[in-house]
Scaffold this motif. Structure first.
Motif, PDB file in Angstrom:
ATOM      1  N   THR A 144       0.810  -1.222   0.000  1.00  0.00           N
ATOM      2  CA  THR A 144       0.000   0.000   0.000  1.00  0.00           C
ATOM      3  C   THR A 144       0.845   1.273   0.000  1.00  0.00           C
ATOM      4  O   THR A 144       0.302   2.365   0.116  1.00  0.00           O
ATOM      5  CB  THR A 144      -0.944   0.019   1.215  1.00  0.00           C
ATOM      6  OG1 THR A 144      -0.172  -0.106   2.417  1.00  0.00           O
ATOM      7  CG2 THR A 144      -1.945  -1.122   1.141  1.00  0.00           C
ATOM      8  N   ALA A 238      -3.625  -2.030  -5.741  1.00  0.00           N
ATOM      9  CA  ALA A 238      -4.269  -0.874  -6.378  1.00  0.00           C
ATOM     10  C   ALA A 238      -5.697  -0.719  -5.873  1.00  0.00           C
ATOM     11  O   ALA A 238      -6.437  -1.699  -5.777  1.00  0.00           O
ATOM     12  CB  ALA A 238      -4.255  -1.035  -7.892  1.00  0.00           C
ATOM     13  N   PRO A 239      -6.129   0.512  -5.547  1.00  0.00           N
ATOM     14  CA  PRO A 239      -7.465   0.732  -4.980  1.00  0.00           C
ATOM     15  C   PRO A 239      -8.604   0.581  -5.972  1.00  0.00           C
ATOM     16  O   PRO A 239      -9.754   0.546  -5.587  1.00  0.00           O
ATOM     17  CB  PRO A 239      -7.377   2.178  -4.461  1.00  0.00           C
ATOM     18  CG  PRO A 239      -6.339   2.825  -5.332  1.00  0.00           C
ATOM     19  CD  PRO A 239      -5.340   1.750  -5.637  1.00  0.00           C
ATOM     20  N   PRO A 242      -8.470   4.332 -11.813  1.00  0.00           N
ATOM     21  CA  PRO A 242      -8.031   5.703 -11.511  1.00  0.00           C
ATOM     22  C   PRO A 242      -9.096   6.718 -11.911  1.00  0.00           C
ATOM     23  O   PRO A 242      -9.899   6.460 -12.821  1.00  0.00           O
ATOM     24  CB  PRO A 242      -6.766   5.856 -12.337  1.00  0.00           C
ATOM     25  CG  PRO A 242      -6.926   4.896 -13.469  1.00  0.00           C
ATOM     26  CD  PRO A 242      -7.692   3.736 -12.913  1.00  0.00           C
ATOM     27  N   MET A 322      -8.110  15.288  -7.193  1.00  0.00           N
ATOM     28  CA  MET A 322      -6.747  14.762  -7.047  1.00  0.00           C
ATOM     29  C   MET A 322      -5.776  15.804  -6.509  1.00  0.00           C
ATOM     30  O   MET A 322      -4.620  15.486  -6.204  1.00  0.00           O
ATOM     31  CB  MET A 322      -6.246  14.244  -8.396  1.00  0.00           C
ATOM     32  CG  MET A 322      -6.898  12.953  -8.837  1.00  0.00           C
ATOM     33  SD  MET A 322      -6.125  12.306 -10.329  1.00  0.00           S
ATOM     34  CE  MET A 322      -6.902  13.290 -11.610  1.00  0.00           C
ATOM     35  N   PRO A 335      -0.321  12.625  -8.230  1.00  0.00           N
ATOM     36  CA  PRO A 335      -1.151  12.253  -7.079  1.00  0.00           C
ATOM     37  C   PRO A 335      -0.713  10.913  -6.486  1.00  0.00           C
ATOM     38  O   PRO A 335      -0.318   9.995  -7.210  1.00  0.00           O
ATOM     39  CB  PRO A 335      -2.563  12.159  -7.672  1.00  0.00           C
ATOM     40  CG  PRO A 335      -2.518  13.014  -8.903  1.00  0.00           C
ATOM     41  CD  PRO A 335      -1.129  12.873  -9.435  1.00  0.00           C
ATOM     42  N   GLU A 336      -0.785  10.800  -5.173  1.00  0.00           N
ATOM     43  CA  GLU A 336      -0.311   9.609  -4.474  1.00  0.00           C
ATOM     44  C   GLU A 336      -0.969   8.331  -4.983  1.00  0.00           C
ATOM     45  O   GLU A 336      -0.334   7.278  -5.073  1.00  0.00           O
ATOM     46  CB  GLU A 336      -0.558   9.767  -2.968  1.00  0.00           C
ATOM     47  CG  GLU A 336       0.001   8.640  -2.119  1.00  0.00           C
ATOM     48  CD  GLU A 336       1.524   8.582  -2.139  1.00  0.00           C
ATOM     49  OE1 GLU A 336       2.052   7.464  -2.014  1.00  0.00           O
ATOM     50  OE2 GLU A 336       2.159   9.648  -2.288  1.00  0.00           O
ATOM     51  N   THR A 337      -2.270   8.412  -5.314  1.00  0.00           N
ATOM     52  CA  THR A 337      -2.985   7.207  -5.738  1.00  0.00           C
ATOM     53  C   THR A 337      -2.403   6.616  -7.023  1.00  0.00           C
ATOM     54  O   THR A 337      -2.520   5.412  -7.261  1.00  0.00           O
ATOM     55  CB  THR A 337      -4.477   7.501  -5.967  1.00  0.00           C
ATOM     56  OG1 THR A 337      -4.607   8.614  -6.866  1.00  0.00           O
ATOM     57  CG2 THR A 337      -5.167   7.833  -4.647  1.00  0.00           C
ATOM     58  N   TYR A 338      -1.767   7.453  -7.850  1.00  0.00           N
ATOM     59  CA  TYR A 338      -1.175   6.953  -9.091  1.00  0.00           C
ATOM     60  C   TYR A 338       0.206   6.339  -8.857  1.00  0.00           C
ATOM     61  O   TYR A 338       0.624   5.454  -9.598  1.00  0.00           O
ATOM     62  CB  TYR A 338      -1.076   8.076 -10.128  1.00  0.00           C
ATOM     63  CG  TYR A 338      -2.398   8.392 -10.785  1.00  0.00           C
ATOM     64  CD1 TYR A 338      -2.719   7.882 -12.042  1.00  0.00           C
ATOM     65  CD2 TYR A 338      -3.327   9.205 -10.160  1.00  0.00           C
ATOM     66  CE1 TYR A 338      -3.933   8.167 -12.643  1.00  0.00           C
ATOM     67  CE2 TYR A 338      -4.552   9.502 -10.751  1.00  0.00           C
ATOM     68  CZ  TYR A 338      -4.848   8.976 -11.989  1.00  0.00           C
ATOM     69  OH  TYR A 338      -6.055   9.265 -12.591  1.00  0.00           O
ATOM     70  N   THR A 340       0.953   4.445  -6.446  1.00  0.00           N
ATOM     71  CA  THR A 340       0.746   3.085  -5.940  1.00  0.00           C
ATOM     72  C   THR A 340      -0.354   2.369  -6.712  1.00  0.00           C
ATOM     73  O   THR A 340      -0.992   1.456  -6.192  1.00  0.00           O
ATOM     74  CB  THR A 340       0.410   3.117  -4.436  1.00  0.00           C
ATOM     75  OG1 THR A 340      -0.720   3.974  -4.216  1.00  0.00           O
ATOM     76  CG2 THR A 340       1.589   3.622  -3.619  1.00  0.00           C
ATOM     77  N   ALA A 341      -0.583   2.778  -7.942  1.00  0.00           N
ATOM     78  CA  ALA A 341      -1.581   2.126  -8.796  1.00  0.00           C
ATOM     79  C   ALA A 341      -0.984   0.851  -9.396  1.00  0.00           C
ATOM     80  O   ALA A 341       0.163   0.490  -9.130  1.00  0.00           O
ATOM     81  CB  ALA A 341      -2.032   3.084  -9.888  1.00  0.00           C
ATOM     82  N   ARG A 346       0.605   2.723 -13.996  1.00  0.00           N
ATOM     83  CA  ARG A 346       1.827   3.509 -13.786  1.00  0.00           C
ATOM     84  C   ARG A 346       2.624   3.634 -15.079  1.00  0.00           C
ATOM     85  O   ARG A 346       3.211   4.685 -15.364  1.00  0.00           O
ATOM     86  CB  ARG A 346       2.687   2.881 -12.672  1.00  0.00           C
ATOM     87  CG  ARG A 346       1.982   2.798 -11.348  1.00  0.00           C
ATOM     88  CD  ARG A 346       2.918   2.667 -10.159  1.00  0.00           C
ATOM     89  NE  ARG A 346       3.931   1.658 -10.263  1.00  0.00           N
ATOM     90  CZ  ARG A 346       3.784   0.363  -9.972  1.00  0.00           C
ATOM     91  NH1 ARG A 346       2.597  -0.092  -9.568  1.00  0.00           N
ATOM     92  NH2 ARG A 346       4.791  -0.481 -10.072  1.00  0.00           N
TER      93      ARG A 346
END
Length: 590
Positions: A144, A238-239, A242, A322, A335-338, A340-341, A346
């Protein structure tokens, strides 16, 4: 029985690591499955003693996994010595059991660890056989994102060099240690103590070897080439999908204008425009706002229009959520979510960035340039998370002019990513992608070369063991490093961390009764057979209460309760299981 036989058996396990292993499996077969994943420094002492015919001397009260109890055994025999420099110099003999408290006290109850003395250095220090560590603050990569080694718990997941998740199987505090910063040619660096382990190669085509930090330092200082292992693309948890197409976001971070009320991109590459048009949210489209300047220069610009003037533009809404809408060029970031995608997300994000603000020359050398230092560092992390690497350089002292500004004016620093290596093509734009494919294949070995190991003070440290077959995990700056080896290396210890020691009497011989005890099996509730009958009648001989009417062929709950009573009276752990520590109680062996 001799100390040399004990040490010879210990040397056979140098380099042994991970859990479960041959030592923990052997100990668990004798004492129960709960020991399979436990700290095994004292289990190793027990194993070496049993397999070198030194059990009588080293294990006066049977198998030991708990260091405090083993220290108490020596104290009870009148053999305990305090861990002072004078006592160590005078009395610590080869084969002595040495006990450590990383907080530096001489209290037996505070003991953390055990080793065996291989050599007395005659200056208040001893050479032993033991483990390794990283600072509590050292970053560790998880599925994560990043955490610190001090926040990890047994059962947590970390990332191994294959990019996969690996379970933490052990946590081992090591107290205050000297810390060193290990730095690579690409600028990666990580902190570790002097005895931390690294898997490296020391020559082209050579097999990997495991070295301590100080061993690595000695080789690097001598001009030897020392390289770390390669890292595969990291598989994060990955959450989900995106909020915006990753290539679209990358292109906007590269050549886009992200004003609070509108988004547009400037590019002369029709291939990029055509691809982006298919990635816009439903209802959005490009409006070509290309115009000529008064000097005739063409600015190819495309504005993103929403569904209508009465409906919110979904792209603006996504960028706002974002946290990138309204950023100026020197404020842009990923953005942080990308970060750790998933790997495909990525990679597409990187291609959007490289197609716009990246370049590649005729021999395949790729670069990325931006005026945002944060974006440069984010792109570097993105590349590393995909199994690649690069260097970041700052270009300072930049000036600029314009048609309306004839005199040179100071500009912002430029941040350039050079020597970009990646196992996948980082470009989608055909003219750039072709140069990448035609370029000579690179291995990335340059980036993994360690160029310095420098002192960085003292800090509280700990080590972890992980389930990965390689025994490696990923630390700061995507550097692969080794987990605890526990009995991997000869070490030199001084009085500051030695709580005390005792010298087993290796000259004594094993009694016939103790030989019998060593052959008896582990018994627990539910077991049946002749050994249960033996246990039952020994309990009756010891006047254990509660066995009236209980048969002697099945290990019953009443037996378990009686055994716990005996164990408590003998100062043993009251678990109701009859093993190497409890059989002597039944047989009245002291």
């Amino acid at each position: 029985m001799t100390a040399e036989k004990m040490l010879a058996r210990a040397r056979e396990d140098l380099g042994l690591s991970g859990r479960p292993n041959v030592v923990t499996r052997w100990y668990a077969e004798r004492n129960g499955s709960q020991f399979l994943g436990g700290p095994w420094c004292n289990m190793a002492i027990t194993c070496w003693a049993r397999h070198s015919d030194n059990a009588t001397a080293v294990l006066p009260k049977g198998d030991r996994a708990f260091t405090v109890w083993h220290a108490r055994d020596g104290e009870g025999l009148g053999r305990w010595h305090a861990g002072t420099a004078a006592e160590i110099k005078q009395h610590a003999r080869p084969g002595a059991l040495v006990f450590f408290d990383w907080d530096g006290t001489d209290s037996i109850d505070r003991i953390d660890h055990i080793g065996i003395v291989e050599k007395n250095l005659q200056d208040g220090r001893v050479q032993t056989i033991e483990g390794n560590a990283q600072p509590y603050s050292a970053p560790v990569l998880t599925p994560t994102g990043w955490t610190t080694i001090g926040q990890l718990r047994i059962g947590d997941l970390v990332i191994d060099p294959m990019g996969q998740s690996s379970k933490v199987t052990g946590i081992h505090p090591k107290g205050m240690r000297d810390i060193y910063r290990v730095t690579t040619a690409s600028g990666q660096s990580a902190l570790a103590c002097d005895e931390h382990l690294w898997e490296v190669t020391t020559r082209d085509g050579g097999a990997p070897v495991v070295l301590t930090t100080m061993d690595v330092k000695a080789k690097v200082d001598a001009g030897r080439r020392v390289r770390l292992p390669a890292l595969a693309p990291v598989e994060f948890d990955a959450p989900g999908a995106p909020p915006a197409a990753p290539y679209l976001l990358g292109a906007l971070l590269g050549d886009g204008s992200l004003r609070a009320d509108q988004v547009k991109i400037t590019t002369v590459e029709q291939q990029i425009v055509d691809h982006l048009a298919g990635l816009l949210p439903e209802g959005c489209e490009f409006e070509n706002t290309t115009r000529k300047s008064y000097r005739g220069a063409v600015t190819a610009t495309y504005l993103v229009r929403g569904p209508s003037r009465w409906k919110a533009n979904p792209l603006l809404a996504a960028l706002r959520d974002m946290g990138v809408l309204g950023l100026r060029s020197w404020e842009k970031h990923i953005p942080e979510t990308y970060l750790t995608a998933s790997v495909p997300v990525r990679l597409e994000l990187l291609r959007g960035l490289m197609d716009t603000d990246g370049s590649i020359d005729s021999i395949g050398r790729a670069e990325f340039c931006t005026v945002s230092e944060r974006l440069a560092r984010d792109v570097q992390e993105l590349i590393r998370s995909l199994g690649g690497n690069c260097n970041v350089h700052a270009k300072r002292g930049i000036t600029w002019t314009s048609p309306a500004q004839a005199e040179e004016q100071p500009g912002r620093n430029a941040w350039i990513l050079r020597n970009i290596y990646l196992p996948e093509n980082p470009f989608r734009l055909a003219r750039k992608a072709e140069r990448w494919v035609m370029a000579k294949k690179r291995s990335g070995a340059y980036h993994r070369r360690i160029v310095s190991v420098e002192s960085a003070g003292r800090e509280g440290v700990m080590c972890i063991s992980v389930s990965a077959s390689s025994h490696l995990y990923v630390t700061q700056d995507y550097i692969p490093t080794h987990n605890t080896g526990d009995v991997c290396k000869r070490r030199v210890r001084g009085a500051s961390v030695i709580a005390g020691f005792w010298n087993p009497d290796y000259e004594q011989t094993e009694s016939w009764m103790e030989a019998i005890v060593n052959e008896l099996p582990l018994l627990k509730q539910g077991d049946q057979g002749p050994h249960v009958r033996t246990m039952h009648h020994l309990m009756l001989a010891r006047d254990v209460q509660g066995l009236d009417g209980v048969g002697d062929t099945l290990f019953a709950p009443a037996h378990s309760a009686g055994i716990r009573t005996l164990q408590t009276a003998a100062g043993l752990e009251a678990d109701g299981v009859v093993g190497p520590q409890t059989w002597p109680v039944l047989l009245a062996v002291r």
